[in-house]
Write a protein that holds these residues in place. Structure first.
Motif, PDB file in Angstrom:
ATOM      1  N   PRO A 101       0.832  -1.206   0.000  1.00 37.79           N
ATOM      2  CA  PRO A 101       0.000   0.000   0.000  1.00 37.79           C
ATOM      3  C   PRO A 101       0.865   1.254   0.000  1.00 37.79           C
ATOM      4  CG  PRO A 101      -0.746  -1.579   1.655  1.00 37.79           C
ATOM      5  CD  PRO A 101       0.550  -2.081   1.158  1.00 37.79           C
ATOM      6  N   GLN A 159      -2.054   0.454  -5.706  1.00 36.63           N
ATOM      7  CA  GLN A 159      -1.378   0.626  -4.419  1.00 36.63           C
ATOM      8  C   GLN A 159      -2.033   1.753  -3.609  1.00 36.63           C
ATOM      9  OE1 GLN A 159       2.701   1.178  -5.718  1.00 36.63           O
ATOM     10  NE2 GLN A 159       3.206  -0.928  -5.155  1.00 36.63           N
ATOM     11  N   SER A 182      -5.356   0.326  -2.190  1.00 38.90           N
ATOM     12  CA  SER A 182      -5.188  -0.463  -0.969  1.00 38.90           C
ATOM     13  C   SER A 182      -4.865   0.427   0.224  1.00 38.90           C
ATOM     14  CB  SER A 182      -4.082  -1.501  -1.166  1.00 38.90           C
ATOM     15  OG  SER A 182      -2.833  -0.868  -1.416  1.00 38.90           O
ATOM     16  N   PHE A 183      -4.110   1.514  -0.011  1.00 37.47           N
ATOM     17  CA  PHE A 183      -3.808   2.439   1.077  1.00 37.47           C
ATOM     18  C   PHE A 183      -5.083   3.108   1.585  1.00 37.47           C
ATOM     19  CE2 PHE A 183      -2.427   6.460   2.904  1.00 37.47           C
ATOM     20  CZ  PHE A 183      -1.377   6.052   3.723  1.00 37.47           C
ATOM     21  N   VAL A 218      -8.136   1.908   1.342  1.00 37.23           N
ATOM     22  CA  VAL A 218      -8.956   0.886   2.013  1.00 37.23           C
ATOM     23  C   VAL A 218      -8.464   0.670   3.442  1.00 37.23           C
ATOM     24  CG1 VAL A 218      -9.571  -1.559   2.013  1.00 37.23           C
ATOM     25  CG2 VAL A 218      -9.649  -0.261  -0.119  1.00 37.23           C
ATOM     26  N   ILE A 219      -7.138   0.627   3.612  1.00 41.08           N
ATOM     27  CA  ILE A 219      -6.575   0.442   4.951  1.00 41.08           C
ATOM     28  C   ILE A 219      -6.924   1.635   5.844  1.00 41.08           C
ATOM     29  CG2 ILE A 219      -4.420   0.307   6.251  1.00 41.08           C
ATOM     30  CD1 ILE A 219      -3.292  -1.367   3.961  1.00 41.08           C
ATOM     31  N   MET A 220      -6.871   2.847   5.295  1.00 37.54           N
ATOM     32  CA  MET A 220      -7.247   4.031   6.073  1.00 37.54           C
ATOM     33  C   MET A 220      -8.698   3.950   6.533  1.00 37.54           C
ATOM     34  SD  MET A 220      -5.428   7.166   3.979  1.00 37.54           S
ATOM     35  CE  MET A 220      -6.053   8.402   5.121  1.00 37.54           C
ATOM     36  N   LEU A 247     -10.501   1.201   6.927  1.00 38.57           N
ATOM     37  CA  LEU A 247     -10.630   0.141   7.924  1.00 38.57           C
ATOM     38  C   LEU A 247     -10.141   0.598   9.297  1.00 38.57           C
ATOM     39  CD1 LEU A 247      -9.451  -2.978   5.860  1.00 38.57           C
ATOM     40  CD2 LEU A 247     -11.789  -2.347   6.481  1.00 38.57           C
ATOM     41  N   ILE A 248      -9.055   1.346   9.313  1.00 39.55           N
ATOM     42  CA  ILE A 248      -8.510   1.813  10.592  1.00 39.55           C
ATOM     43  C   ILE A 248      -9.475   2.779  11.269  1.00 39.55           C
ATOM     44  CG2 ILE A 248      -6.679   3.203  11.635  1.00 39.55           C
ATOM     45  CD1 ILE A 248      -4.747   2.002   9.609  1.00 39.55           C
TER      46      ILE A 248
END
Length: 289
Positions: A75, A253, A256-257, A259-261, A263-264
């Motif tokens: 990511p 990339q 995905s970054f 998406v991770i943000m 989710l967090i």
């Protein structure tokens, strides 16, 4: 005193002999169950056929899905400028969810009072308010976002209005059901002392339902954070607009970054909401020894 299995069987046989109609199999009930199960299985099979569901397509697409996930690693936002842009958009999404949820709760609360049987003005008002709530709730948040974008234009304001409008219908229904489920004894006690109708609601019902209503609002704030991501894709502000743009330009990339943000921030809001709900509702009292 222990009872032997033989004695139990003898009692059952004696009960069968005295009341044979209670032990007789209900063929009508069995036929109804078989018919419902057969209908559901038929609808399930018809849905598979009509929607052209194919296990072969799913299996063949797993390889492509794996390749797509590989492209998302590692990511990477691309640059610091993009990172801060994404962070600002994420904060905007949280603000949209918070304001939309809060406004919806404030507007839905009085509607929930008149939609509940035990606090309504009259049956006609209750029926009308219930039907209005059904109509609002029947339209998805994404549709409300598209409607408000055409009214107020692109941006986070349309997102706030979309979440607010959608949640008014849901909150109104949940609030009215919680109010209807309130214990009648405190209300009867206040009425017996000469308390007015307003006092009965204020001191007899609201203290009971407030923890439940607060818990529902906190849960929907968490849920609307995810909804705010979706409505952002259609132009209602927030991080969804950047997510759609990165997917459109094949910047996997960065996708995905993002998406991770998301989710967090959802995990953080979920943890905070859980703590707040537990502190508002409180732990059940332990019985005294």
């Amino acid at each position: 005193m222990k009872v032997s299995a033989r004695a139990i069987r003898a009692d059952v046989q004696a009960a069968r002999a005295r009341h044979p109609e209670l032990f007789a199999p209900s063929w009508r009930h069995r036929a109804t169950v078989i018919g419902i199960v057969s209908l559901l299985l038929g609808l399930f099979a018809f849905g598979f056929w009509r929607l052209e569901f194919s296990f072969q397509k799913v299996l063949s697409g797993l390889g492509q899905l794996g390749s797509l996930l590989w492209l998302m690693l590692p990511p990477n936002p691309g640059s610091w400028a993009k990172f801060f842009t994404f962070l600002n958009a994420l904060a905007e999404t949280v603000a949209i969810a918070f304001l939309g949820t809060l406004l919806a709760a404030l507007i839905a609360f009085p509607i929930g009072l008149i939609a509940a049987r035990n606090t309504t003005v009259n049956r006609l008002v209750q029926f009308a308010s219930r039907r209005v709530l059904d109509g609002i709730r029947g339209i998805d948040t994404l549709i409300w976002a598209l409607l408000w974008i055409n009214v107020v234009g692109l941006g986070p304001f349309a997102g706030v209005l979309a979440i607010m409008t959608s949640d008014i219908g849901t909150f109104g229904k949940l609030f009215s059901e919680a109010i209807e489920a309130a214990d009648k004894k405190p209300v009867e006690g206040i009425a017996s002392t000469g308390g007015s109708r307003l006092n009965q609601i204020r001191f007899g019902i609201l203290p009971q339902v407030f923890p439940v209503l607060a818990g529902q609002v906190l849960y929907f704030f968490e849920s609307n954070t995810r909804s705010g991501t979706i409505i952002g894709i259609v132009g209602a502000g927030g991080i969804g607009l950047h997510l759609a743009e990165q997917i459109r330009t094949l910047e996997w990339q960065a996708v995905s970054f993002l998406v991770i943000m998301i989710l967090i921030i959802v995990a953080i809001i979920d943890a905070v909401s859980a703590r707040l709900r537990s502190s508002i509702i409180g732990s059940p009292r332990q019985p005294s020894a």
